[in-house]
Design a protein around this motif. Structure first.
Motif, short mmCIF file in Angstrom:
data_model
loop_
_atom_site.label_atom_id
_atom_site.label_comp_id
_atom_site.label_asym_id
_atom_site.label_seq_id
_atom_site.Cartn_x
_atom_site.Cartn_y
_atom_site.Cartn_z
N PRO A 6 0.82 -1.31 -0.10
CA PRO A 6 -0.02 -0.11 0.00
C PRO A 6 1.08 1.26 0.04
O PRO A 6 2.22 1.28 0.22
CB PRO A 6 -0.63 -0.20 1.33
N ASN A 7 0.33 2.26 -0.43
CA ASN A 7 0.80 3.72 -0.25
C ASN A 7 2.13 3.73 -1.22
O ASN A 7 2.96 4.42 -0.99
CB ASN A 7 1.36 4.01 0.97
N ARG A 8 2.16 3.31 -2.54
CA ARG A 8 2.87 3.31 -3.77
C ARG A 8 2.47 4.38 -4.31
O ARG A 8 1.28 4.17 -4.82
CB ARG A 8 3.08 2.11 -4.26
N THR A 9 3.11 5.33 -4.96
CA THR A 9 2.76 6.64 -5.58
C THR A 9 2.05 6.14 -6.92
O THR A 9 1.36 6.58 -7.35
CB THR A 9 3.83 7.72 -5.56
N THR A 60 -1.10 4.31 -7.43
CA THR A 60 -2.30 5.36 -7.06
C THR A 60 -2.39 6.51 -8.15
O THR A 60 -3.63 6.50 -8.48
CB THR A 60 -1.65 6.00 -5.72
N ARG A 102 -5.05 11.22 -3.17
CA ARG A 102 -3.98 10.51 -2.34
C ARG A 102 -2.78 10.30 -3.03
O ARG A 102 -1.71 10.41 -2.38
CB ARG A 102 -4.66 9.00 -2.35
N LEU A 162 0.95 11.25 -1.29
CA LEU A 162 2.05 10.17 -1.30
C LEU A 162 3.22 10.75 -2.07
O LEU A 162 4.31 10.72 -1.50
CB LEU A 162 1.66 9.09 -2.00
N ASP A 187 7.13 11.33 -0.07
CA ASP A 187 8.39 10.59 -0.40
C ASP A 187 9.04 11.23 -1.65
O ASP A 187 8.53 11.35 -2.56
CB ASP A 187 7.77 9.17 -1.22
#
Length: 163
Positions: free
Chosen positions: A65-68, A71, A93, A97, A101
């Motif tokens: 989860p939370n990979r740019t 997304t 989102r 993100l 990062d």
């Protein structure tokens, strides 16, 4: 790692089917699993297999989860497929993100542009949309700094609160 580099080069030069094959081989050989899945999604997206690309990006996010990248691509796919409400959620989102990062800052611009397009299609609050667009414009003029990140966070927050 070599297959991923060659596949990425093929993708950048428009050899989409070749890149897809290379990323699939890399995945089968367990070379850079997460990146291979993400770039398979990108290749499918560019080849016009939107439903398959959506499934692939969702699968990538289920693993990490939370990979740019996935997304952002989900948001752009939903925007392209005339689903601006879903696009807005994913692109908001992606904005958050990408600023969290440092390795994803280059995805910030496309996320903001896509989010602006989605908001223009769904937003009824003209003032909120203006605030978002002002923050987005500032991002293009402010060099990378804490101020830029604050502005991005503000724009993404405004966008995520819009209903």
């Amino acid at each position: 790692q070599v297959l991923m580099i060659v596949g990425h080069n093929a993708l950048q030069t428009g050899r989409l089917r070749e890149s897809l094959v290379l990323f699939c081989i890399a995945l089968r050989l367990k070379e850079s699993l997460q990146d291979a899945i993400e770039f398979i999604g990108v290749a499918l997206q560019h080849l016009g297999y939107h439903e398959c690309a959506i499934s692939t990006h969702l699968h990538a996010l289920s693993l990490t989860p939370n990979r740019t990248l996935p997304t952002l691509n989900l948001g752009l796919l939903y925007l392209h497929n005339s689903q601006p409400h879903k696009a807005r959620a994913w692109l908001s989102r992606a904005c958050l993100l990408s600023c969290a990062d440092a390795t994803s800052l280059d995805l910030c611009g496309p996320a903001i542009q896509g989010l602006g397009s989605a908001l223009a299609l769904v937003e009824e609050s003209e003032q909120s949309l203006r605030s978002f667009l002002l923050c987005a414009r500032l991002l293009h003029t402010i060099p990378a700094s804490p101020t830029r990140i604050e502005c991005l966070m503000s724009a993404a927050s405004i966008a995520s609160e819009m209903k």
